[in-house]
Design a protein around this motif. Sequence first.
Motif, PDB file in Angstrom:
ATOM      1  N   THR A   1       0.823  -1.214   0.000  1.00  0.00           N
ATOM      2  CA  THR A   1       0.000   0.000   0.000  1.00  0.00           C
ATOM      3  C   THR A   1       0.858   1.265   0.000  1.00  0.00           C
ATOM      4  OG1 THR A   1      -0.238   0.039   2.412  1.00  0.00           O
ATOM      5  CG2 THR A   1      -1.967  -1.091   1.154  1.00  0.00           C
ATOM      6  N   GLU A   2       2.127   1.138   0.348  1.00  0.00           N
ATOM      7  CA  GLU A   2       3.018   2.298   0.328  1.00  0.00           C
ATOM      8  C   GLU A   2       3.263   2.785  -1.106  1.00  0.00           C
ATOM      9  OE1 GLU A   2       6.558   0.999   2.360  1.00  0.00           O
ATOM     10  OE2 GLU A   2       5.437   0.527   4.193  1.00  0.00           O
ATOM     11  N   LYS A   3       3.304   1.854  -2.072  1.00  0.00           N
ATOM     12  CA  LYS A   3       3.635   2.210  -3.449  1.00  0.00           C
ATOM     13  C   LYS A   3       2.511   1.983  -4.448  1.00  0.00           C
ATOM     14  CE  LYS A   3       8.542   1.468  -2.975  1.00  0.00           C
ATOM     15  NZ  LYS A   3       9.767   1.238  -3.690  1.00  0.00           N
ATOM     16  N   PHE A   4       1.463   1.273  -4.019  1.00  0.00           N
ATOM     17  CA  PHE A   4       0.385   0.890  -4.936  1.00  0.00           C
ATOM     18  C   PHE A   4      -0.978   1.142  -4.305  1.00  0.00           C
ATOM     19  CE2 PHE A   4       3.995  -1.894  -5.827  1.00  0.00           C
ATOM     20  CZ  PHE A   4       4.090  -1.840  -7.198  1.00  0.00           C
TER      21      PHE A   4
ATOM     22  N   ASN B   1       4.752 -17.358  -3.377  1.00  0.00           N
ATOM     23  CA  ASN B   1       4.314 -16.882  -2.062  1.00  0.00           C
ATOM     24  C   ASN B   1       4.302 -15.353  -2.076  1.00  0.00           C
ATOM     25  OD1 ASN B   1       7.052 -15.959  -1.545  1.00  0.00           O
ATOM     26  ND2 ASN B   1       7.551 -18.104  -1.203  1.00  0.00           N
ATOM     27  N   TRP B   2       3.919 -14.773  -0.943  1.00  0.00           N
ATOM     28  CA  TRP B   2       3.808 -13.316  -0.878  1.00  0.00           C
ATOM     29  C   TRP B   2       5.153 -12.607  -0.850  1.00  0.00           C
ATOM     30  CZ3 TRP B   2       0.452 -10.163  -2.523  1.00  0.00           C
ATOM     31  CH2 TRP B   2      -0.827 -10.645  -2.782  1.00  0.00           C
ATOM     32  N   GLU B   3       6.166 -13.256  -0.352  1.00  0.00           N
ATOM     33  CA  GLU B   3       7.510 -12.658  -0.381  1.00  0.00           C
ATOM     34  C   GLU B   3       7.951 -12.452  -1.830  1.00  0.00           C
ATOM     35  OE1 GLU B   3      11.787 -14.378   0.763  1.00  0.00           O
ATOM     36  OE2 GLU B   3      10.456 -14.146   2.500  1.00  0.00           O
ATOM     37  N   GLU B   4       7.716 -13.454  -2.664  1.00  0.00           N
ATOM     38  CA  GLU B   4       8.063 -13.338  -4.088  1.00  0.00           C
ATOM     39  C   GLU B   4       7.194 -12.292  -4.788  1.00  0.00           C
ATOM     40  OE1 GLU B   4       8.065 -17.064  -6.185  1.00  0.00           O
ATOM     41  OE2 GLU B   4       9.523 -17.979  -4.808  1.00  0.00           O
ATOM     42  N   ALA B   5       5.926 -12.204  -4.400  1.00  0.00           N
ATOM     43  CA  ALA B   5       5.027 -11.201  -5.020  1.00  0.00           C
ATOM     44  C   ALA B   5       5.520  -9.785  -4.749  1.00  0.00           C
ATOM     45  CB  ALA B   5       3.600 -11.395  -4.508  1.00  0.00           C
ATOM     46  N   VAL B   6       5.884  -9.529  -3.508  1.00  0.00           N
ATOM     47  CA  VAL B   6       6.398  -8.188  -3.162  1.00  0.00           C
ATOM     48  C   VAL B   6       7.681  -7.910  -3.937  1.00  0.00           C
ATOM     49  CG1 VAL B   6       7.379  -6.779  -1.303  1.00  0.00           C
ATOM     50  CG2 VAL B   6       5.276  -8.095  -0.902  1.00  0.00           C
TER      51      VAL B   6
ATOM     52  N   VAL C   1       7.950  -4.700  -6.381  1.00  0.00           N
ATOM     53  CA  VAL C   1       8.708  -3.561  -5.853  1.00  0.00           C
ATOM     54  C   VAL C   1      10.041  -3.402  -6.586  1.00  0.00           C
ATOM     55  CG1 VAL C   1       9.818  -2.634  -3.786  1.00  0.00           C
ATOM     56  CG2 VAL C   1       7.561  -3.675  -3.626  1.00  0.00           C
ATOM     57  N   ASP C   2      10.613  -4.495  -7.050  1.00  0.00           N
ATOM     58  CA  ASP C   2      11.917  -4.403  -7.733  1.00  0.00           C
ATOM     59  C   ASP C   2      11.795  -3.923  -9.154  1.00  0.00           C
ATOM     60  OD1 ASP C   2      13.138  -5.228  -5.453  1.00  0.00           O
ATOM     61  OD2 ASP C   2      13.329  -7.310  -6.083  1.00  0.00           O
TER      62      ASP C   2
END
Length: 179
Positions: free
Chosen positions: A84-87, A169-174, A178-179
């Motif tokens: 939510t910080e960037k999207f 998983n959610w770590e990969e989604a972020v 973000v990258d």
Amino acid sequence: MKTHKPRVAVDMDEVIADANAHHTTWYVEKYGYQWSPDEIASNSLKKLVAPEHDEALEALLHRGDVFGVFDVMPGSQAALSKLTEKFEIFITTAAMEYPASCASKFAWLQKHFPFIPALNIVFCGDKSILAADFLIDDNVRHFTRFQGKGILFSAPHNLTVDYPRRVANWEEAVALLVD
């Protein structure tokens, strides 16, 4: 002039709500199935059960209240909070497949994702209507006419599907977003 953040549409079942774990437990308790963890992790439950048992689960889903008891997918709350910080985050669920699920899904979201504004929750059918930059979903059929970029969230029923943007998983989604 204010610039808008990119939008990420996020599916519910098998993306932020662990429907598969609930369904697995339901089948085991109701019908006595015994599967290895590998069988569960690599198969659609539909392939592992008798047709009449699948029909019984479908009847449960059509009643709708079961959608309010699913566990939260690991890491999804922290990931969406961070995103939510960037999207702009929208929860976009194909609830019209089970119309009686809407109230239970909304209550579940309010309980587990209170930081997602109610106006950012979309109950829909065909997800091609969504005006988002990204769609995170466990079903590639929702990417067919979607105008943004689809991100396939891995689930037992889609492990054999070849798709260029997949996260486990959610770590990969972020990391992907973000990258």
